[in-house]
Design a protein around this motif. Structure first.
Motif, PDB file in Angstrom:
ATOM      1  N   THR A   8       0.839  -1.169   0.000  1.00 14.07           N
ATOM      2  CA  THR A   8       0.000   0.000   0.000  1.00 14.07           C
ATOM      3  C   THR A   8       0.877   1.221   0.000  1.00 14.07           C
ATOM      4  O   THR A   8       0.992   1.886   0.981  1.00 14.07           O
ATOM      5  CB  THR A   8      -0.898   0.045   1.204  1.00 14.07           C
ATOM      6  N   HIS A 134      -7.211   4.456  -8.142  1.00 13.46           N
ATOM      7  CA  HIS A 134      -6.970   4.969  -6.786  1.00 13.46           C
ATOM      8  C   HIS A 134      -6.943   6.492  -6.742  1.00 13.46           C
ATOM      9  O   HIS A 134      -6.117   7.098  -6.053  1.00 13.46           O
ATOM     10  CB  HIS A 134      -5.658   4.416  -6.211  1.00 13.46           C
ATOM     11  N   TYR A 179      -3.360   5.068  -2.660  1.00 13.79           N
ATOM     12  CA  TYR A 179      -3.654   3.634  -2.686  1.00 13.79           C
ATOM     13  C   TYR A 179      -4.687   3.295  -1.617  1.00 13.79           C
ATOM     14  O   TYR A 179      -4.550   3.683  -0.467  1.00 13.79           O
ATOM     15  CB  TYR A 179      -2.365   2.852  -2.434  1.00 13.79           C
ATOM     16  N   ASN A 180      -5.713   2.534  -2.019  1.00 21.31           N
ATOM     17  CA  ASN A 180      -6.834   2.337  -1.116  1.00 21.31           C
ATOM     18  C   ASN A 180      -7.619   1.092  -1.494  1.00 21.31           C
ATOM     19  O   ASN A 180      -8.087   0.958  -2.617  1.00 21.31           O
ATOM     20  CB  ASN A 180      -7.741   3.577  -1.209  1.00 21.31           C
ATOM     21  N   ASN A 183     -11.441   1.192  -2.933  1.00 17.17           N
ATOM     22  CA  ASN A 183     -11.707   1.371  -4.366  1.00 17.17           C
ATOM     23  C   ASN A 183     -12.046   0.049  -5.037  1.00 17.17           C
ATOM     24  O   ASN A 183     -12.982  -0.045  -5.847  1.00 17.17           O
ATOM     25  CB  ASN A 183     -10.474   1.980  -5.042  1.00 17.17           C
TER      26      ASN A 183
END
Length: 366
Positions: A8, A134, A179-180, A183
């Motif tokens: 991440t 993202h 970054y996630n 999503n």
């Protein structure tokens, strides 16, 4: 966790996360890198699969597959692939784009009306492209502490989404990159709505079976074991803590963002087939490879696919991932070389992450 090998960007080397002609990496070079990760970085085991431009494959292992029994590490054994799952999810979404069942720049509300609502969160203004790249601004749903406390608990996707929507948006849609995992949780829900089928079935049917990945699968609900020979995965909270066996866990909390299992060689085959155009039409593959800066110098993120610069010139394409017990990183070059490295513990510090990253770069630059 579930990061991209930059794991991440923060836990992200994951996902992180292509160059002069050369033959396959010399066995001693790859082996010495894996040996160092075990001896110096104290990773229980490390393994790798390397493919040269002529398609020749070599496998490597170091360490032990079971700290209690000292069993050997299976050659090209299965691992939890973590955020490599995002690349599979993105491929299915882009196949649906090619079939005109999804539009990349359509808002989430087109497919799931009213689903995304919260403080600064509105699904009428977040597009499918922003989810896959993202850039949506959605907050993270992942609660690492809760997952490590009870790794065998099952999570429904909507339960995970609710924990994200209880937070406020991190930024306006399209304003930046972050970054996630949320999503891809939403992207998975859209795939299910559009196809009328479970996400795992669509990934297995459209990607895994299509290119013959015999050791890769999206687990069924409640499945906590690893089906084929594998090294055990371990976790510890601090550098001085004892290793805890976390091989058996319920990956439902990773779902569309990180639930899949695979092998080093299958991941190499997947990314090679993807870049060779065997999974997507040219237009959708071009969209997948259209990137934005991803936090680390030179690293860029497309739609579920990362490009990372090589010290010898060019870039390699892949994703990588981490999940309790396992970390994977690697990718493929434009001229067909590929490497994937798997560790049986998440790197505990930036030095270990860098050593693993250097091992990938050294192999691809040979």
């Amino acid at each position: 966790m579930l990061a991209v090998t930059v794991l991440t960007a923060a836990v992200m080397t994951t996902g992180a996360l292509f160059p002069p002609a050369a033959s396959a990496a010399k066995p001693d070079t790859v082996q010495s890198s894996l040996n160092a990760l075990v001896a110096d970085d104290r990773i229980p085991s490390a393994s790798a699969s390397v493919t040269d431009r002529k398609g020749r494959i070599r496998h490597y292992t170091a360490g032990v597959g079971d700290l209690k029994t000292g069993a050997k590490v299976p050659k090209d054994g299965q691992v939890r692939a973590g955020s490599n799952t995002k690349a599979f999810t993105a491929v299915v979404a882009l196949q649906l784009v090619a079939e005109k069942k999804i539009a990349l720049d359509a808002p989430v509300d087109t497919y799931l009306p009213g689903l995304l609502r919260g403080e600064g969160i509105d699904g009428r203004h977040i597009t499918i492209r922003q989810l896959l790249q993202h850039t949506s601004g959605l907050p993270e749903y992942l609660d690492k502490g809760a997952i490590l406390k009870d790794p065998q608990r099952y999570y429904e996707p909507r339960e995970l989404l609710d924990s994200a929507l209880a937070q406020k948006a991190h930024f306006s849609p399209g304003a930046k990159w972050e970054y996630n995992n949320t999503n891809y949780l939403v992207a998975g829900l859209i795939i299910q709505k559009v196809t009328g089928r479970p996400l795992g079935e669509e990934i297995n049917r459209r990607v895994v079976n299509r290119i013959g990945l015999r050791h890769t699968y999206f687990p069924t609900p409640g499945e906590t074991t690893i089906r084929e020979p594998h090294a055990k995965g371990y976790h510890r909270d601090t550098a001085d803590s004892p290793w805890r066996d976390v091989t058996e866990l319920d990956p439902s909390w990773g779902w569309a963002a990180g639930a899949m299992l695979s092998t080093n060689s299958d991941l190499n085959r997947f990314y090679t087939a993807l870049l060779d155009g065997k999974l997507l039409p040219p237009a959708q593959l071009a969209q997948m490879r259209t990137t934005v800066p991803a936090g680390a110098p030179g690293v860029r993120y497309g739609l579920g696919l990362m490009s990372t610069p090589l010290p010898c010139g060019g870039v390699y394409w892949g994703h990588g991932g981490t999940i309790p017990g396992y970390a994977t990183l690697g990718g493929v070059t434009e001229d067909g070389r590929a490497v994937n490295i798997a560790l049986t513990a998440m790197p505990g510090d930036s030095a270990t992450e860098q050593h693993a990253q250097t091992a990938v770069e050294t192999t691809l630059c040979r």
